[in-house]
Design a protein around this motif. Structure first.
Motif, PDB file in Angstrom:
ATOM      1  N   PRO A 124       9.881   6.097  -5.952  1.00 34.79           N
ATOM      2  CA  PRO A 124       9.881   5.999  -4.492  1.00 34.79           C
ATOM      3  C   PRO A 124       8.614   5.362  -3.940  1.00 34.79           C
ATOM      4  N   ALA A 125       8.767   4.698  -2.809  1.00 29.73           N
ATOM      5  CA  ALA A 125       7.663   3.952  -2.205  1.00 29.73           C
ATOM      6  C   ALA A 125       6.451   4.821  -1.913  1.00 29.73           C
ATOM      7  N   ASP A 126       6.688   6.094  -1.614  1.00 28.31           N
ATOM      8  CA  ASP A 126       5.578   6.987  -1.280  1.00 28.31           C
ATOM      9  C   ASP A 126       5.142   7.840  -2.465  1.00 28.31           C
ATOM     10  N   GLY A 127       5.539   7.465  -3.670  1.00 25.49           N
ATOM     11  CA  GLY A 127       5.191   8.230  -4.857  1.00 25.49           C
ATOM     12  C   GLY A 127       3.758   7.981  -5.302  1.00 25.49           C
ATOM     13  N   PRO A 128       3.262   8.780  -6.236  1.00 22.80           N
ATOM     14  CA  PRO A 128       1.883   8.627  -6.715  1.00 22.80           C
ATOM     15  C   PRO A 128       1.688   7.319  -7.474  1.00 22.80           C
ATOM     16  N   GLY A 129       0.526   6.711  -7.267  1.00 24.95           N
ATOM     17  CA  GLY A 129       0.157   5.506  -8.004  1.00 24.95           C
ATOM     18  C   GLY A 129       0.841   4.234  -7.565  1.00 24.95           C
ATOM     19  N   MET A 130       1.635   4.285  -6.499  1.00 23.75           N
ATOM     20  CA  MET A 130       2.434   3.112  -6.127  1.00 23.75           C
ATOM     21  C   MET A 130       1.575   1.931  -5.671  1.00 23.75           C
ATOM     22  N   GLU A 131       0.478   2.205  -4.985  1.00 25.05           N
ATOM     23  CA  GLU A 131      -0.359   1.094  -4.522  1.00 25.05           C
ATOM     24  C   GLU A 131      -0.915   0.306  -5.696  1.00 25.05           C
ATOM     25  N   GLU A 132      -1.382   1.003  -6.717  1.00 20.38           N
ATOM     26  CA  GLU A 132      -1.890   0.328  -7.914  1.00 20.38           C
ATOM     27  C   GLU A 132      -0.786  -0.438  -8.620  1.00 20.38           C
ATOM     28  N   MET A 133       0.397   0.172  -8.722  1.00 22.16           N
ATOM     29  CA  MET A 133       1.505  -0.483  -9.417  1.00 22.16           C
ATOM     30  C   MET A 133       1.975  -1.729  -8.683  1.00 22.16           C
ATOM     31  N   ARG A 134       1.992  -1.670  -7.357  1.00 28.01           N
ATOM     32  CA  ARG A 134       2.394  -2.855  -6.594  1.00 28.01           C
ATOM     33  C   ARG A 134       1.384  -3.992  -6.772  1.00 28.01           C
ATOM     34  N   ARG A 135       0.110  -3.642  -6.868  1.00 28.82           N
ATOM     35  CA  ARG A 135      -0.896  -4.685  -7.112  1.00 28.82           C
ATOM     36  C   ARG A 135      -0.670  -5.343  -8.470  1.00 28.82           C
ATOM     37  N   CYS A 136      -0.316  -4.538  -9.468  1.00 27.99           N
ATOM     38  CA  CYS A 136      -0.025  -5.104 -10.788  1.00 27.99           C
ATOM     39  C   CYS A 136       1.150  -6.083 -10.727  1.00 27.99           C
ATOM     40  N   LEU A 137       2.221  -5.703 -10.025  1.00 33.27           N
ATOM     41  CA  LEU A 137       3.396  -6.571  -9.916  1.00 33.27           C
ATOM     42  C   LEU A 137       3.051  -7.873  -9.213  1.00 33.27           C
ATOM     43  N   ASP A 138       2.280  -7.790  -8.138  1.00 35.43           N
ATOM     44  CA  ASP A 138       1.900  -8.998  -7.407  1.00 35.43           C
ATOM     45  C   ASP A 138       1.028  -9.906  -8.261  1.00 35.43           C
ATOM     46  N   GLU A 139       0.119  -9.316  -9.028  1.00 38.59           N
ATOM     47  CA  GLU A 139      -0.755 -10.112  -9.890  1.00 38.59           C
ATOM     48  C   GLU A 139       0.052 -10.804 -10.982  1.00 38.59           C
ATOM     49  N   MET A 140       1.035 -10.094 -11.560  1.00 37.55           N
ATOM     50  CA  MET A 140       1.857 -10.719 -12.596  1.00 37.55           C
ATOM     51  C   MET A 140       2.658 -11.892 -12.036  1.00 37.55           C
ATOM     52  N   GLU A 141       3.231 -11.714 -10.855  1.00 32.60           N
ATOM     53  CA  GLU A 141       3.999 -12.822 -10.269  1.00 32.60           C
ATOM     54  C   GLU A 141       3.097 -14.002  -9.949  1.00 32.60           C
ATOM     55  N   TRP A 142       1.909 -13.716  -9.427  1.00 32.21           N
ATOM     56  CA  TRP A 142       0.977 -14.805  -9.104  1.00 32.21           C
ATOM     57  C   TRP A 142       0.560 -15.555 -10.362  1.00 32.21           C
ATOM     58  N   GLN A 143       0.237 -14.821 -11.411  1.00 33.47           N
ATOM     59  CA  GLN A 143      -0.154 -15.468 -12.662  1.00 33.47           C
ATOM     60  C   GLN A 143       0.988 -16.290 -13.247  1.00 33.47           C
ATOM     61  N   PHE A 144       2.217 -15.798 -13.091  1.00 37.29           N
ATOM     62  CA  PHE A 144       3.372 -16.536 -13.601  1.00 37.29           C
ATOM     63  C   PHE A 144       3.513 -17.870 -12.868  1.00 37.29           C
ATOM     64  N   ARG A 145       3.282 -17.862 -11.570  1.00 36.60           N
ATOM     65  CA  ARG A 145       3.385 -19.101 -10.789  1.00 36.60           C
ATOM     66  C   ARG A 145       2.162 -19.994 -10.971  1.00 36.60           C
ATOM     67  N   PHE A 146       1.016 -19.374 -11.250  1.00 42.55           N
ATOM     68  CA  PHE A 146      -0.229 -20.136 -11.378  1.00 42.55           C
ATOM     69  C   PHE A 146      -0.260 -20.962 -12.658  1.00 42.55           C
ATOM     70  N   HIS A 147       0.273 -20.417 -13.745  1.00 43.11           N
ATOM     71  CA  HIS A 147       0.379 -21.130 -15.020  1.00 43.11           C
ATOM     72  C   HIS A 147      -0.967 -21.538 -15.588  1.00 43.11           C
ATOM     73  N   GLY A 148      -2.009 -20.745 -15.372  1.00 33.90           N
ATOM     74  CA  GLY A 148      -3.303 -21.072 -15.940  1.00 33.90           C
ATOM     75  C   GLY A 148      -3.337 -20.843 -17.441  1.00 33.90           C
TER      76      GLY A 148
END
Length: 298
Positions: free
Chosen positions: A122-146
């Protein structure tokens, strides 16, 4: 409907990972489907309904769903503003065959309730802010292709999974299990995997042969199940009956032909497995809300 991991010009076969944010539910995802990759999906915006192996969840903004490989699933009833972040990856990216139990723990969150985890975080569950940052970073890195993107993605994926284990796999949330309980849980997971595999075989058969007469007995032969077990398991995993799924496959093909061809409606009905025009018209009206002729003109 089985789907495969999408490919990009950057993603090598040795690094089976894909990430994107999509508007609404697109393409093959509009039908019940499965794939051999593990899936992490996050509702960025809007609300919808998520069906995973027959269990229906309310999908709200910020929720994260963990979908095991080959689980039958569907996101539906989406509004116009739905935005979904989807990440797909091969389990071998995290845990290669023969890996020790320590590495296997990373993938335990995808084992579902039999492994002590929920499919919906759930969106209000523990650790969600950290987990969402991980997901955003993975998507960005996938698009960045460094040059270092593959390393960064794997590092963030392991961090994400470790956070799930930390916040949703603790003894307080899962309960400590004895060796006998763990063995019983594994037997139950194997039983469920075998049943799901049989249903997927039947669904593949129906999608390939929908234009032909298909009996319930033939479906059960493909699935390797008794009639009663097949029908109850099919409904449990898909929220519909085998015959209803067959009708939907036939109607989906008919809708494509109504749009793409000028064939007579009777010819389309017969080519899609409907014995009579009246049966076709009745099924089309019940499921689509209009007649085939109205659909073609719309």
């Amino acid at each position: 409907m089985k789907r495969s991991l999408k490919q990009s010009a950057w993603t090598p076969k040795s690094f089976p990972f894909y990430a994107e944010t999509v508007q609404g539910v697109q393409g093959e995802s509009r039908a019940l489907h499965w794939h051999r990759e593990l899936e992490i999906s996050r509702i960025r915006r809007g609300t919808a309904r998520q069906l995973i192996n027959g269990r229906e969840y309310e999908a709200r903004e910020g929720d994260i769903f963990l979908i095991d490989n080959d689980e039958i699933h569907l996101l539906f009833d989406e509004p116009q503003n739905l935005q979904v972040q989807v990440l797909l990856f091969d389990p071998a990216l995290v845990c290669t065959p023969g890996a020790d139990l320590f590495d296997q723990e990373y993938l335990r969150p995808f084992s579902g309730e039999t492994g002590g985890y929920a499919s919906r975080l759930p969106a209000d569950g523990p650790g969600m802010e950290e987990m969402r940052r991980c997901l955003d970073e993975m998507e960005w890195q996938f698009r960045f292709h460094g040059a270092e993107s593959a390393l960064m993605i794997k590092a963030m994926l392991l961090q994400f999974l470790a956070l799930v284990v930390r916040h949703y796999g603790s003894p307080a949330l899962r309960g400590e299990k004895t060796g006998l309980q763990e063995a019983a849980g594994e037997r139950e997971r194997q039983r469920q995997r075998n049943a799901t595999r049989g249903i997927r075989l039947a669904m593949d058969f129906i999608e390939a042969e929908y234009a032909q007469p298909i009996s319930l007995v033939r479906m059960t032969e493909i699935a390797g199940m008794s009639v009663s077990h097949f029908c109850s398991t099919f409904r449990k995993l898909t929220n519909t009956t085998p015959n209803e799924f067959l009708i939907r496959c036939r109607l989906a093909a008919a809708k494509d032909k109504l749009r793409a061809t000028e064939d007579k409606i009777l010819e389309i009905a017969q080519s899609c497995g409907f014995e009579t025009l009246s049966n076709f018209n009745r099924a089309f009206l019940n499921h689509v809300g209009m007649t085939p002729g109205e659909y073609r003109r719309s």
